[in-house]
Design a protein around this motif. Structure first.
Motif, PDB file in Angstrom:
ATOM      1  N   ILE B 421       0.791  -1.106  -0.087  1.00  0.00           N
ATOM      2  CA  ILE B 421      -0.022  -0.193   0.006  1.00  0.00           C
ATOM      3  C   ILE B 421       0.799   1.161  -0.031  1.00  0.00           C
ATOM      4  CG2 ILE B 421      -1.711   1.413   1.272  1.00  0.00           C
ATOM      5  CD1 ILE B 421      -2.847  -1.463   2.349  1.00  0.00           C
ATOM      6  N   ALA B 422       1.675   1.399   0.889  1.00  0.00           N
ATOM      7  CA  ALA B 422       2.444   2.811   1.343  1.00  0.00           C
ATOM      8  C   ALA B 422       3.296   2.814   0.081  1.00  0.00           C
ATOM      9  CB  ALA B 422       2.956   2.774   2.636  1.00  0.00           C
ATOM     10  N   ASP B 423       3.952   1.859  -0.391  1.00  0.00           N
ATOM     11  CA  ASP B 423       5.063   2.371  -1.437  1.00  0.00           C
ATOM     12  C   ASP B 423       4.570   2.152  -2.936  1.00  0.00           C
ATOM     13  OD1 ASP B 423       7.850   2.587  -1.443  1.00  0.00           O
ATOM     14  OD2 ASP B 423       8.048   0.591  -0.753  1.00  0.00           O
ATOM     15  N   ASN B 424       3.342   1.839  -2.897  1.00  0.00           N
ATOM     16  CA  ASN B 424       2.651   1.651  -4.314  1.00  0.00           C
ATOM     17  C   ASN B 424       1.210   2.191  -4.479  1.00  0.00           C
ATOM     18  OD1 ASN B 424       4.659  -0.273  -5.944  1.00  0.00           O
ATOM     19  ND2 ASN B 424       4.365  -1.232  -4.098  1.00  0.00           N
ATOM     20  N   HIS B 425       0.779   3.078  -3.652  1.00  0.00           N
ATOM     21  CA  HIS B 425      -0.653   3.763  -3.803  1.00  0.00           C
ATOM     22  C   HIS B 425      -0.549   4.464  -4.728  1.00  0.00           C
ATOM     23  CE1 HIS B 425      -0.126   7.500  -1.908  1.00  0.00           C
ATOM     24  NE2 HIS B 425       0.972   6.965  -0.984  1.00  0.00           N
ATOM     25  N   LEU B 426       0.575   5.297  -5.066  1.00  0.00           N
ATOM     26  CA  LEU B 426       0.461   6.117  -6.213  1.00  0.00           C
ATOM     27  C   LEU B 426      -0.164   5.602  -7.548  1.00  0.00           C
ATOM     28  CD1 LEU B 426       3.607   8.147  -5.968  1.00  0.00           C
ATOM     29  CD2 LEU B 426       1.403   8.761  -4.746  1.00  0.00           C
ATOM     30  N   VAL B 427      -0.261   4.490  -7.745  1.00  0.00           N
ATOM     31  CA  VAL B 427      -0.764   3.991  -9.267  1.00  0.00           C
ATOM     32  C   VAL B 427      -2.171   4.036  -9.376  1.00  0.00           C
ATOM     33  CG1 VAL B 427      -1.333   1.566  -8.144  1.00  0.00           C
ATOM     34  CG2 VAL B 427      -0.321   1.904 -10.543  1.00  0.00           C
ATOM     35  N   ILE B 428      -2.758   4.567  -8.049  1.00  0.00           N
ATOM     36  CA  ILE B 428      -4.150   4.802  -8.308  1.00  0.00           C
ATOM     37  C   ILE B 428      -4.493   5.716  -9.340  1.00  0.00           C
ATOM     38  CG2 ILE B 428      -6.017   5.972  -6.935  1.00  0.00           C
ATOM     39  CD1 ILE B 428      -5.156   4.598  -4.233  1.00  0.00           C
ATOM     40  N   ALA B 429      -3.673   6.709  -9.433  1.00  0.00           N
ATOM     41  CA  ALA B 429      -3.959   7.921 -10.383  1.00  0.00           C
ATOM     42  C   ALA B 429      -3.832   7.256 -11.836  1.00  0.00           C
ATOM     43  CB  ALA B 429      -2.746   8.961  -9.967  1.00  0.00           C
ATOM     44  N   ASN B 430      -2.865   6.250 -11.782  1.00  0.00           N
ATOM     45  CA  ASN B 430      -2.557   5.603 -13.348  1.00  0.00           C
ATOM     46  C   ASN B 430      -3.898   4.642 -13.627  1.00  0.00           C
ATOM     47  OD1 ASN B 430       0.190   5.805 -11.962  1.00  0.00           O
ATOM     48  ND2 ASN B 430       0.581   6.315 -14.080  1.00  0.00           N
ATOM     49  N   PHE B 431      -4.372   4.005 -12.775  1.00  0.00           N
ATOM     50  CA  PHE B 431      -5.802   3.058 -13.071  1.00  0.00           C
ATOM     51  C   PHE B 431      -6.729   4.150 -13.338  1.00  0.00           C
ATOM     52  CE2 PHE B 431      -4.099  -0.221  -9.796  1.00  0.00           C
ATOM     53  CZ  PHE B 431      -3.535  -1.026 -10.779  1.00  0.00           C
ATOM     54  N   ALA B 432      -6.676   5.172 -12.829  1.00  0.00           N
ATOM     55  CA  ALA B 432      -8.153   5.959 -13.141  1.00  0.00           C
ATOM     56  C   ALA B 432      -7.592   7.170 -14.122  1.00  0.00           C
ATOM     57  CB  ALA B 432      -8.664   6.561 -11.669  1.00  0.00           C
ATOM     58  N   GLY B 433      -6.346   7.014 -14.388  1.00  0.00           N
ATOM     59  CA  GLY B 433      -6.053   8.178 -15.535  1.00  0.00           C
ATOM     60  C   GLY B 433      -6.082   9.766 -14.673  1.00  0.00           C
ATOM     61  N   LEU B 434      -5.960   9.742 -13.490  1.00  0.00           N
ATOM     62  CA  LEU B 434      -6.220  11.166 -12.958  1.00  0.00           C
ATOM     63  C   LEU B 434      -4.977  12.048 -12.727  1.00  0.00           C
ATOM     64  CD1 LEU B 434      -8.328   9.528  -9.737  1.00  0.00           C
ATOM     65  CD2 LEU B 434      -9.109  10.651 -12.055  1.00  0.00           C
ATOM     66  N   PRO B 435      -5.137  13.214 -12.824  1.00  0.00           N
ATOM     67  CA  PRO B 435      -3.942  14.147 -12.404  1.00  0.00           C
ATOM     68  C   PRO B 435      -3.392  13.947 -11.201  1.00  0.00           C
ATOM     69  CG  PRO B 435      -5.961  15.416 -12.297  1.00  0.00           C
ATOM     70  CD  PRO B 435      -6.334  14.079 -12.648  1.00  0.00           C
ATOM     71  N   SER B 436      -1.954  13.770 -10.875  1.00  0.00           N
ATOM     72  CA  SER B 436      -1.445  13.539  -9.488  1.00  0.00           C
ATOM     73  C   SER B 436      -0.118  14.199  -9.498  1.00  0.00           C
ATOM     74  CB  SER B 436      -1.542  12.172  -9.454  1.00  0.00           C
ATOM     75  OG  SER B 436      -0.973  11.727  -8.377  1.00  0.00           O
ATOM     76  N   ILE B 437      -0.067  14.847  -8.297  1.00  0.00           N
ATOM     77  CA  ILE B 437       1.172  15.741  -8.129  1.00  0.00           C
ATOM     78  C   ILE B 437       1.832  15.488  -6.860  1.00  0.00           C
ATOM     79  CG2 ILE B 437       0.383  17.666  -7.302  1.00  0.00           C
ATOM     80  CD1 ILE B 437       2.102  19.464  -9.353  1.00  0.00           C
ATOM     81  N   THR B 438       3.318  15.305  -7.018  1.00  0.00           N
ATOM     82  CA  THR B 438       3.998  15.078  -5.761  1.00  0.00           C
ATOM     83  C   THR B 438       4.884  16.281  -5.262  1.00  0.00           C
ATOM     84  OG1 THR B 438       4.154  12.518  -5.840  1.00  0.00           O
ATOM     85  CG2 THR B 438       5.993  13.815  -4.582  1.00  0.00           C
ATOM     86  N   LEU B 439       4.850  16.688  -4.198  1.00  0.00           N
ATOM     87  CA  LEU B 439       5.821  17.965  -3.763  1.00  0.00           C
ATOM     88  C   LEU B 439       6.375  17.716  -2.514  1.00  0.00           C
ATOM     89  CD1 LEU B 439       3.536  21.040  -2.883  1.00  0.00           C
ATOM     90  CD2 LEU B 439       2.283  18.822  -3.402  1.00  0.00           C
ATOM     91  N   PRO B 440       7.630  18.396  -2.204  1.00  0.00           N
ATOM     92  CA  PRO B 440       8.195  18.114  -0.777  1.00  0.00           C
ATOM     93  C   PRO B 440       7.493  18.685   0.203  1.00  0.00           C
ATOM     94  CG  PRO B 440       9.569  19.756  -2.092  1.00  0.00           C
ATOM     95  CD  PRO B 440       8.264  19.313  -3.099  1.00  0.00           C
ATOM     96  N   ILE B 441       7.385  17.895   1.627  1.00  0.00           N
ATOM     97  CA  ILE B 441       6.704  18.306   2.626  1.00  0.00           C
ATOM     98  C   ILE B 441       7.816  18.482   3.800  1.00  0.00           C
ATOM     99  CG2 ILE B 441       4.341  18.171   1.762  1.00  0.00           C
ATOM    100  CD1 ILE B 441       4.441  15.493   3.924  1.00  0.00           C
ATOM    101  N   GLY B 442       8.964  17.807   3.594  1.00  0.00           N
ATOM    102  CA  GLY B 442       9.588  17.688   4.846  1.00  0.00           C
ATOM    103  C   GLY B 442      10.978  17.120   4.705  1.00  0.00           C
ATOM    104  N   ILE B 443      11.902  17.192   5.479  1.00  0.00           N
ATOM    105  CA  ILE B 443      13.386  16.734   5.573  1.00  0.00           C
ATOM    106  C   ILE B 443      13.571  16.012   6.594  1.00  0.00           C
ATOM    107  CG2 ILE B 443      15.784  17.615   5.272  1.00  0.00           C
ATOM    108  CD1 ILE B 443      14.544  19.933   3.600  1.00  0.00           C
ATOM    109  N   LYS B 444      14.312  14.870   6.560  1.00  0.00           N
ATOM    110  CA  LYS B 444      14.793  14.044   7.622  1.00  0.00           C
ATOM    111  C   LYS B 444      16.048  13.482   7.166  1.00  0.00           C
ATOM    112  CE  LYS B 444      13.632   9.415   9.652  1.00  0.00           C
ATOM    113  NZ  LYS B 444      12.926   8.411   9.707  1.00  0.00           N
ATOM    114  N   ASP B 445      16.981  13.742   8.048  1.00  0.00           N
ATOM    115  CA  ASP B 445      18.661  13.217   7.961  1.00  0.00           C
ATOM    116  C   ASP B 445      19.042  13.829   6.700  1.00  0.00           C
ATOM    117  OD1 ASP B 445      18.005  11.608  10.115  1.00  0.00           O
ATOM    118  OD2 ASP B 445      17.642   9.873   9.142  1.00  0.00           O
TER     119      ASP B 445
END
Lengths: 98, 484
Positions: B421-445
């Protein structure tokens, strides 16, 4: 679902016209155990039998008909420039009909 | 002065005021490309970039891409420029035509400086399987962390500041996951909004052109140049397109956002969760409605296997043309089958062969009902569940990945929810053809991580508006990897 074993995997590979080493088939067989376990998750949903397949996300209206517009076709040399075995302006292959 | 790491807006201002020329920008980008330590380049287009940049004389005030350098993922066809898709089966291949997106960026007078590497044939998510080997994450100069894939070269070049944007592609998450690992904005527009003519097909029912940039508005500028119908792509939409950049600040104040509980529950990294929840609070404080909603966990767990079966099966069929005859290395043989078998045996890596075999297995007559057709049916179940959420909410908002970029060799339990789920949920947007955007929200190490916003089909403008709003809340934009 068909049983999977090395012979079936080889059959699938040869059907696609490539081969792998014995060691690579063994690795793939192990991967299949995980892949098939993952597939079982889909199998758990009994409602699926009543569901229609989805091929594309949604219908796209498009016209296959277009105006005839004269263009210059790709020259033969260009079309063949990436083929590495050619003769007399044609791709050369072993005889298919013997 | 260095122009490394500047945004499209900043470079455009310098170009319009004639403080810099396209040639100077191209020269610096080429120097950075030649010194690249991320293993990002397949081919540096030095001669072509310098000639084209030198031909650009009078700045175009209303064209933000005029004179802007960029890189192209090497699975886009480029006329007279070697294009390998990072596979040995295409070694030496020089296309005779440009992909439509390449043509459009040329028309916009953006300057391509190179072709960049990828997971072989775009079939991978690590940035390690291309024929050049691993591509490194510029945010980790010790070269221990992945940048992700398959658009690894595009992500590395943008994150390292060589160029302000890059072309990628996205079949499962190949733009949006690397964007999370590299502190970038990674945008997968609606399926069919951008022509795929000249993009090497992996799984056409899922494949979408992707855009990398370092801020949301820059992504919108690029979408403005790329969106629109193309007669050469039969799946290309005829809908009118929007002005994606011009209206980016006009977010609807009544926007409703859904967070999928099952996705959050599958993530164990406390920093990622805390930071994500902070952004939720920030959006709520700004007056947006944000609710936590359910999608059946069984549906979420089935995302990856469904993707794997469909994508491998489609890839098996789509790559049948790679035979060493029309292009690629030719091997002599006694029969046609010998010739092709040698080309494909020598040309594909083990990983690709394994995926093709899995795809062929799923398509075998005895298995089609149980595997391929069942996966296609499950795709509909997934898409129905997602679209049901999007009936009540404008966007789905979730962490883009469960962690910062993993270290090389870090293995996941591929039957765990974190993986499925957590590592692969972005594929939802490919299945449904939806617009989908990733942007930074934090920094760790010292490593960035991102969140993802997915909206309704053809509401790309609204997705960009929401991302622009979120970017203001996080203050994380224009991130550039520190120098070596």
């Amino acid at each position: 679902m068909k049983e999977y074993n090395i012979e079936i995997l080889k059959q699938a590979a040869h059907g696609l016209l490539f081969d792998m080493s014995e060691e690579q088939y063994e690795t793939l067989l192990q991967e299949f155990d995980i892949v098939v376990a993952q597939m079982k998750i889909i199998g758990e949903n009994k409602e699926l039998d009543k569901t229609e397949q989805m091929v594309f996300p949604f219908e796209v209206s498009t016209s296959v008909m277009r105006e005839d517009v004269p263009t210059t076709p790709l020259p033969r040399e260009e079309a063949l420039r990436n083929a590495n075995n050619k003769i007399g302006g044609q791709i050369k292959l072993p005889k298919v009909v013997l | 002065m260095t122009y490394r790491g500047l945004s499209i807006d900043e470079l455009h201002a310098l170009l319009v005021s004639k403080k810099v020329t396209p040639l100077q920008l191209a020269e610096e980008a080429l120097i950075l490309a030649k010194k690249d330590s991320n293993n990002a380049f397949e081919y540096i287009m030095e001669k072509e970039a310098l000639e084209f940049a030198a031909s650009l004389k009078e700045p175009e005030v209303n064209n933000p891409l005029w004179g802007i350098p960029f890189v192209i993922k090497d699975n886009f066809s480029t006329k007279d420029i070697p294009t390998t898709a990072s596979s040995n089966i295409l070694k030496g291949y020089v296309p005779v035509y440009d992909a439509t997106v390449v043509e459009k960026l040329k028309e916009a007078k953006a300057v391509a400086i190179g072709k960049v590497t990828l997971d072989e044939l775009a079939m991978g998510g690590t940035g390690t399987s291309g024929h050049l080997g691993m591509t490194f994450n510029p945010h980790d100069r010790s070269h221990k962390r992945l940048v992700g894939g398959s658009s690894c070269g595009s992500a590395a070049c943008t994150a390292d500041g060589y160029v302000p944007f890059a072309l990628g592609s996205d079949t499962g998450d190949s733009t949006r996951k690397p964007a999370s690992y590299a502190g970038l904005v990674g945008f997968k527009p609606t399926w069919s909004l951008i022509s795929r003519y000249g993009l090497f097909p992996f799984a056409p029912s899922l494949d979408t052109v992707g855009i990398f940039a370092r801020n949301v508005k820059d992504s919108a500028y690029v979408l403005n140049a790329l969106a629109g119908h193309d007669d050469k792509d039969s799946t290309s939409s005829v809908r009118p397109i929007d002005d994606y950049a011009g209206e980016i600040e006009k977010i609807n104040p009544k926007t409703k956002v859904a967070v999928i509980k099952g996705i959050l529950n599958s993530i164990s990294d406390k920093t990622v969760l805390d930071k994500f929840n902070e952004t939720v609070k920030s959006l709520k404080d700004a007056g947006f409605a944000v609710d936590y909603v359910d999608i059946d966990e069984k549906i979420l767990s089935s995302l990856f296997p469904t993707y794997f079966v469909i994508s491998c099966a489609e890839a098996t069929s789509n790559n049948a043309n790679l035979d060493g005859i029309k292009f690629g290395p030719y091997y002599n043989g006694a029969t046609f089958e010998d010739v092709v078998t040698q080309a494909r045996t020598n040309g594909f890596s083990e990983l690709i062969k394994r995926r093709f075999i899995i795809g062929n297995f799923a398509l075998m007559k005895e298995n089609q009902n149980d595997l391929f057709l069942r996966a296609q049916k499950n795709r509909r179940v997934i898409v129905d569940a997602v679209n049901k959420v999007l009936k009540d909410y404008d966007f789905i908002y979730c962490p883009a990945a469960p962690s910062i970029a993993p270290k090389v060799g870090e293995a996941s339990d591929r039957l765990s929810n974190e993986y499925l789920i957590a590592d692969n949920h972005l594929v939802i947007a490919n299945f449904a053809g939806l617009p989908s955007i990733t942007l930074p929200i934090g920094i760790k190490d010292g490593m960035p991580f991102g969140a993802n916003i997915t909206g309704r089909a053809f509401e790309d403008k609204q997705v960009l508006q929401m991302a622009f709003e979120l970017e203001k809340h996080t203050g994380l934009k224009n991130l550039v990897a520190k120098g070596e």
